[in-house]
Write a protein that holds these residues in place. Structure first.
Motif, PDB file in Angstrom:
ATOM      1  N   GLY A  24       2.938  29.800 -44.235  1.00 13.83           N
ATOM      2  CA  GLY A  24       3.756  30.962 -44.582  1.00 13.83           C
ATOM      3  C   GLY A  24       2.873  32.134 -44.932  1.00 13.83           C
ATOM      4  N   ASN A  25       3.461  33.104 -45.557  1.00 14.23           N
ATOM      5  CA  ASN A  25       2.774  34.338 -45.909  1.00 14.23           C
ATOM      6  C   ASN A  25       2.155  34.228 -47.301  1.00 14.23           C
ATOM      7  N   TYR A  26       1.082  33.452 -47.404  1.00 18.17           N
ATOM      8  CA  TYR A  26       0.395  33.256 -48.678  1.00 18.17           C
ATOM      9  C   TYR A  26      -1.072  32.927 -48.426  1.00 18.17           C
ATOM     10  N   LEU A  27      -1.861  32.947 -49.481  1.00 17.03           N
ATOM     11  CA  LEU A  27      -3.280  32.611 -49.417  1.00 17.03           C
ATOM     12  C   LEU A  27      -3.486  31.143 -49.769  1.00 17.03           C
ATOM     13  N   SER A  28      -4.480  30.532 -49.195  1.00 13.67           N
ATOM     14  CA  SER A  28      -4.830  29.152 -49.550  1.00 13.67           C
ATOM     15  C   SER A  28      -5.510  29.092 -50.910  1.00 13.67           C
ATOM     16  N   ALA A  29      -6.238  30.162 -51.254  1.00 17.36           N
ATOM     17  CA  ALA A  29      -6.954  30.220 -52.529  1.00 17.36           C
ATOM     18  C   ALA A  29      -7.074  31.669 -52.972  1.00 17.36           C
ATOM     19  N   ARG A  30      -7.030  31.873 -54.282  1.00 17.50           N
ATOM     20  CA  ARG A  30      -7.224  33.206 -54.842  1.00 17.50           C
ATOM     21  C   ARG A  30      -8.005  33.067 -56.140  1.00 17.50           C
ATOM     22  N   THR A  31      -9.076  33.864 -56.256  1.00 15.50           N
ATOM     23  CA  THR A  31      -9.893  33.865 -57.458  1.00 15.50           C
ATOM     24  C   THR A  31      -9.507  35.032 -58.347  1.00 15.50           C
ATOM     25  N   VAL A  32      -9.305  34.729 -59.623  1.00 18.17           N
ATOM     26  CA  VAL A  32      -9.051  35.744 -60.644  1.00 18.17           C
ATOM     27  C   VAL A  32     -10.049  35.458 -61.766  1.00 18.17           C
ATOM     28  N   GLY A  33     -11.025  36.322 -61.908  1.00 13.68           N
ATOM     29  CA  GLY A  33     -12.081  36.068 -62.891  1.00 13.68           C
ATOM     30  C   GLY A  33     -12.842  34.809 -62.515  1.00 13.68           C
ATOM     31  N   SER A  34     -12.872  33.832 -63.425  1.00  8.75           N
ATOM     32  CA  SER A  34     -13.587  32.579 -63.156  1.00  8.75           C
ATOM     33  C   SER A  34     -12.629  31.440 -62.795  1.00  8.75           C
ATOM     34  N   ILE A  35     -11.378  31.787 -62.478  1.00 12.16           N
ATOM     35  CA  ILE A  35     -10.377  30.774 -62.136  1.00 12.16           C
ATOM     36  C   ILE A  35      -9.982  30.911 -60.665  1.00 12.16           C
ATOM     37  N   VAL A  36      -9.939  29.770 -59.955  1.00 11.71           N
ATOM     38  CA  VAL A  36      -9.468  29.744 -58.575  1.00 11.71           C
ATOM     39  C   VAL A  36      -8.143  28.989 -58.555  1.00 11.71           C
ATOM     40  N   TYR A  37      -7.130  29.650 -58.041  1.00 11.06           N
ATOM     41  CA  TYR A  37      -5.808  29.055 -57.879  1.00 11.06           C
ATOM     42  C   TYR A  37      -5.682  28.617 -56.421  1.00 11.06           C
ATOM     43  N   LEU A  38      -5.305  27.367 -56.221  1.00 11.28           N
ATOM     44  CA  LEU A  38      -5.169  26.825 -54.873  1.00 11.28           C
ATOM     45  C   LEU A  38      -3.698  26.562 -54.571  1.00 11.28           C
ATOM     46  N   ALA A  39      -3.264  27.017 -53.418  1.00 10.67           N
ATOM     47  CA  ALA A  39      -1.904  26.747 -52.966  1.00 10.67           C
ATOM     48  C   ALA A  39      -1.742  25.250 -52.746  1.00 10.67           C
ATOM     49  N   VAL A  77     -10.776  23.336 -48.785  1.00 12.87           N
ATOM     50  CA  VAL A  77     -10.327  24.716 -49.029  1.00 12.87           C
ATOM     51  C   VAL A  77     -11.282  25.402 -50.000  1.00 12.87           C
ATOM     52  N   LEU A  78     -11.656  24.696 -51.067  1.00 12.07           N
ATOM     53  CA  LEU A  78     -12.594  25.261 -52.039  1.00 12.07           C
ATOM     54  C   LEU A  78     -13.942  25.566 -51.409  1.00 12.07           C
ATOM     55  N   LYS A  79     -14.435  24.662 -50.570  1.00  9.28           N
ATOM     56  CA  LYS A  79     -15.737  24.890 -49.930  1.00  9.28           C
ATOM     57  C   LYS A  79     -15.692  26.146 -49.061  1.00  9.28           C
ATOM     58  N   ARG A  80     -14.617  26.323 -48.299  1.00 11.05           N
ATOM     59  CA  ARG A  80     -14.489  27.529 -47.474  1.00 11.05           C
ATOM     60  C   ARG A  80     -14.401  28.774 -48.365  1.00 11.05           C
ATOM     61  N   GLU A 151     -12.054  26.009 -62.350  1.00 15.35           N
ATOM     62  CA  GLU A 151     -12.915  27.004 -62.993  1.00 15.35           C
ATOM     63  C   GLU A 151     -14.232  27.032 -62.248  1.00 15.35           C
ATOM     64  N   ILE A 152     -14.750  28.249 -62.019  1.00 18.95           N
ATOM     65  CA  ILE A 152     -16.044  28.391 -61.350  1.00 18.95           C
ATOM     66  C   ILE A 152     -17.017  29.104 -62.265  1.00 18.95           C
TER      67      ILE A 152
END
Length: 152
Positions: A24-39, A77-80, A151-152
């Motif tokens: 769909g119309n979304y991202l597989s991953a998005r980083t905000v600060g030191s946090i990565v949110y994964l769909a 997904v995280l590696k990419r 967390e990264i």
């Protein structure tokens, strides 16, 4: 030279799967600060979607393997997204959804497939909080779906 995490994957004879295409119309991953949110990703293997319903045509063991497959996809997904899995400081949270019959009480046993894999690969950094929820349907009749935050 392979990263520390990639060396661990190789030592465990684990290969990350091909990356999924968002449905769909979304991202597989998005980083905000030191946090990565994964769909959320659904359970797949080289043959396609791992489908079924625990309590009808699938067992807890089938679900465990499907949750493990989801965890491997999330690592891919995280590696990419990050370029290396060594950037992962900690798996913070996991939400696991199990396609199951009404009243199924063992969703945690299924989602252990993902939790156990994260600890096997990332050690203490793989320990996380989580939810393990039984649902009546998942996209493409998938057996398991997994969403997570790191967390990264």
């Amino acid at each position: 030279m392979a990263s520390e995490t990639e060396a661990r994957l190789q030592h465990l004879n684990i290969t990350l799967p091909a990356l999924p295409t968002p449905g769909g119309n979304y991202l597989s991953a998005r980083t905000v600060g030191s946090i990565v949110y994964l769909a959320g990703v659904i359970s797949t293997n080289s043959a396609g979607v791992i489908t079924g319903t625990v309590g009808v045509d699938r067992t807890i063991e089938d679900g465990y393997a499907a949750a493990r497959a989801c965890a491997l996809t999330q690592l891919a997904v995280l590696k990419r997204h990050l370029g290396t899995l060594d950037a992962v400081k900690a798996v913070l949270g996991v939400n696991g959804y199990v396609n199951a019959v009404a009243g199924f009480q063992d969703s945690p046993k299924v989602i252990n497939g993902a939790s156990d894999l994260f600890i096997e690969i990332l050690g203490e950094a793989g320990r996380h909080v989580r939810a393990a929820i039984g649902v009546s349907a998942l996209p493409r009749n998938a057996l398991v779906e997994l969403q997570m935050t790191v967390e990264i």
